[in-house]
Structure formats: C-alpha cells, structure tokens
Design a protein around this motif. Sequence first.
Motif, PDB file in Angstrom:
ATOM      1  N   LEU A  12       4.530  -8.392  73.538  1.00  0.00           N
ATOM      2  CA  LEU A  12       4.325  -9.574  72.711  1.00  0.00           C
ATOM      3  C   LEU A  12       3.777  -9.172  71.350  1.00  0.00           C
ATOM      4  CD1 LEU A  12       2.638 -11.847  75.407  1.00  0.00           C
ATOM      5  CD2 LEU A  12       5.025 -11.939  74.648  1.00  0.00           C
ATOM      6  N   ASP A  13       3.927 -10.043  70.374  1.00  0.00           N
ATOM      7  CA  ASP A  13       3.448  -9.746  69.023  1.00  0.00           C
ATOM      8  C   ASP A  13       2.257 -10.633  68.688  1.00  0.00           C
ATOM      9  OD1 ASP A  13       3.329  -8.516  66.577  1.00  0.00           O
ATOM     10  OD2 ASP A  13       5.364  -9.064  65.959  1.00  0.00           O
ATOM     11  N   TRP A  14       1.384 -10.118  67.838  1.00  0.00           N
ATOM     12  CA  TRP A  14       0.212 -10.862  67.381  1.00  0.00           C
ATOM     13  C   TRP A  14       0.535 -11.584  66.078  1.00  0.00           C
ATOM     14  CZ3 TRP A  14       0.608  -5.516  67.652  1.00  0.00           C
ATOM     15  CH2 TRP A  14       0.809  -4.861  66.433  1.00  0.00           C
ATOM     16  N   GLU A  15      -0.080 -12.729  65.857  1.00  0.00           N
ATOM     17  CA  GLU A  15       0.040 -13.454  64.591  1.00  0.00           C
ATOM     18  C   GLU A  15      -1.260 -14.217  64.368  1.00  0.00           C
ATOM     19  OE1 GLU A  15       3.543 -15.738  63.927  1.00  0.00           O
ATOM     20  OE2 GLU A  15       4.912 -14.162  64.615  1.00  0.00           O
ATOM     21  N   GLY A  16      -2.213 -13.603  63.677  1.00  0.00           N
ATOM     22  CA  GLY A  16      -3.469 -14.256  63.377  1.00  0.00           C
ATOM     23  C   GLY A  16      -3.262 -15.409  62.401  1.00  0.00           C
ATOM     24  N   ARG A  35      -7.052  -7.378  64.945  1.00  0.00           N
ATOM     25  CA  ARG A  35      -7.227  -6.013  65.443  1.00  0.00           C
ATOM     26  C   ARG A  35      -6.566  -5.872  66.810  1.00  0.00           C
ATOM     27  NH1 ARG A  35     -12.147  -7.318  63.047  1.00  0.00           N
ATOM     28  NH2 ARG A  35     -12.931  -8.152  65.021  1.00  0.00           N
ATOM     29  N   VAL A  36      -5.951  -4.719  67.043  1.00  0.00           N
ATOM     30  CA  VAL A  36      -5.388  -4.386  68.346  1.00  0.00           C
ATOM     31  C   VAL A  36      -6.050  -3.105  68.832  1.00  0.00           C
ATOM     32  CG1 VAL A  36      -3.301  -3.758  69.627  1.00  0.00           C
ATOM     33  CG2 VAL A  36      -3.188  -5.490  67.822  1.00  0.00           C
ATOM     34  N   ASN A  37      -6.733  -3.201  69.947  1.00  0.00           N
ATOM     35  CA  ASN A  37      -7.482  -2.061  70.500  1.00  0.00           C
ATOM     36  C   ASN A  37      -8.411  -1.445  69.450  1.00  0.00           C
ATOM     37  OD1 ASN A  37      -6.028  -2.446  72.896  1.00  0.00           O
ATOM     38  ND2 ASN A  37      -4.411  -1.038  72.247  1.00  0.00           N
ATOM     39  N   GLY A  38      -8.990  -2.313  68.622  1.00  0.00           N
ATOM     40  CA  GLY A  38      -9.955  -1.880  67.620  1.00  0.00           C
ATOM     41  C   GLY A  38      -9.359  -1.487  66.285  1.00  0.00           C
ATOM     42  N   THR A  39      -8.034  -1.376  66.185  1.00  0.00           N
ATOM     43  CA  THR A  39      -7.368  -0.999  64.940  1.00  0.00           C
ATOM     44  C   THR A  39      -6.964  -2.243  64.158  1.00  0.00           C
ATOM     45  OG1 THR A  39      -6.482   1.039  65.905  1.00  0.00           O
ATOM     46  CG2 THR A  39      -5.377   0.190  63.936  1.00  0.00           C
ATOM     47  N   THR A  40      -7.343  -2.311  62.885  1.00  0.00           N
ATOM     48  CA  THR A  40      -6.989  -3.461  62.057  1.00  0.00           C
ATOM     49  C   THR A  40      -5.503  -3.439  61.735  1.00  0.00           C
ATOM     50  OG1 THR A  40      -9.198  -3.565  61.071  1.00  0.00           O
ATOM     51  CG2 THR A  40      -7.401  -4.643  59.867  1.00  0.00           C
TER      52      THR A  40
END
Length: 269
Positions: free
Chosen positions: A49-53, A129-134
């Motif tokens: 899946l993709d993130w979209e803040g 952030r994903v697993n702490g990475t921006t």
Amino acid sequence: MGLNYLDHIAEGAFRDQELAEHPTLFTRWTRSLTVGGAEIPVPSTEDGLDWEGEIVAWVGRTLVGASPAEALAAVVGYSTFNDVTAWRAQKLTSQWILGKNVDRSGPLGPMVPAKEVGDLRDGLWLRTRVNGTTVQDASTSQMIHRGGETLSHISRTLTLHPGDLLATGTPSGVGYARTPPWLLRPGDVVEVEVERLGGLRNAIVGGEHRRNPSLGDLLDEAPEFLRSPPVRSSRLPLTGQVGVIRFGTRGGRSPRPEPGRWSSQVEAA
C-alpha cells in the motif's frame, strides 16, 4: 481531493497534462476509516500500500451554493489524515474509488478547532515517515485548490452537511512514484504528523487480518467511541484524498457536529 500539490502532480502520471481548472474529487466510505494505532491490512491482490499524508477539514454547518468565504467560515476544525492507497485497484479503471477504500486504510486523527489551527494558506508543515525515514515533507501553502474554494465548488452541486469531511490532498513523496516503487508491507510502520494537529502512527499487517477484529471495528461502535473523554479539552477522539465523507445523523440533521450522534452512512462527491 486529488492532485492538489504541484510537486505531487509532477511526480505522477498526470505531469504532462495541463493543470485542471477544478479539483479532482472522489469518495471514501466511512467503513474504510480508522484511527491512529489501528493495524492496516494489505489486500492479497496488492504488492503493498502507499502512504498519502493529508489534512481533513470538518464541515460544521449546511452549505448550499456557498461562496468560498462562507464555506471556509463553516469549517469547524481539522484533523491529520493518511489516505492509504491500493494502487493496483486504483489503476484498474479511470475511477479511483476502489483503490481509496481498502479496509481500515484511512486513519483519521482528533479534530482540532479551526480557531486553534489558523488558515491553511499560511502554511502548516506536514511530514510522513515510514519506519522512521521521512518520505514527505511539505507545507500546506503549496496547495493548488484551497479548502474554502473546494467546498464552495462542491456545494453548487451537492449540499454539504455538518459532519462532512474534505481531505485536502497529499504532497509529493508517495511511494509508487519512486524508482523502484516503495510500498508499505506487513511489518512496516507509517506515521503522519501535521503542525498544530498532531500525529498518526499505524502498523501494516497481512491481508489475513482483514477478517480479524481490530480498531477498525470501532467504526461500528462510533457513538460510544465518540463519547469517550477527549485527548485534550479542545480535541475530539474521532474514528477515523479527495473526497467528501458524510457522517449522517440519527433523527435528522444537527446544526453542528455533535459527538455520539454519528451513523456510518456516506454520501460523497
């Protein structure tokens, strides 16, 4: 709302097309919404899946043919939102709705009153952030279509009611646009944080969890959940990209959003 940041348009399939005059609108159903802390399952048909803040605006009174100023004045608050997307499903047709309605894929944060947030046009920072990475770092000042303008546009065709939600779009940095694509898979943790609105943190799990009870099932108990004590006096702990999401009220319409009266009906643009 989709395609609402220039840099997001530039990273995707619409980069060579002329900028649309009107905002791109689609629907999210309430059953796809959840809260921070809930697990988000990856359907078995998706690689990830993709993130979209994003930021969601809450409508506080009925809008019919409203001017942009009237529509903006009707916004009673804002929430942090993650418009988690299933790209395979979204790209099956020209309509995005299926890919935007994965079970429990729309975590929504507490509502913060508009007077505490200010004008999004002045610019609030948004980070994912994903697993702490921006992976996303942007300002709402970069939006193309403003909230008041978009709600006004919708209200010329569809009457908006208290409790309707408008997700205002995501900036650049999504996973599918990367080389190679970077998608959320079981074991990953995704966070969205917005200035003055706070953050969301959700773990990604396998598709087998779609059949298991989780925080997403709180949507079926929304009245009781919405009556729980607020995280802070001005914030309501609510369940929960381009779209207007309608939480209908039992026994008719109320003049403003009232905790404990939501049903799970959706009527959207």
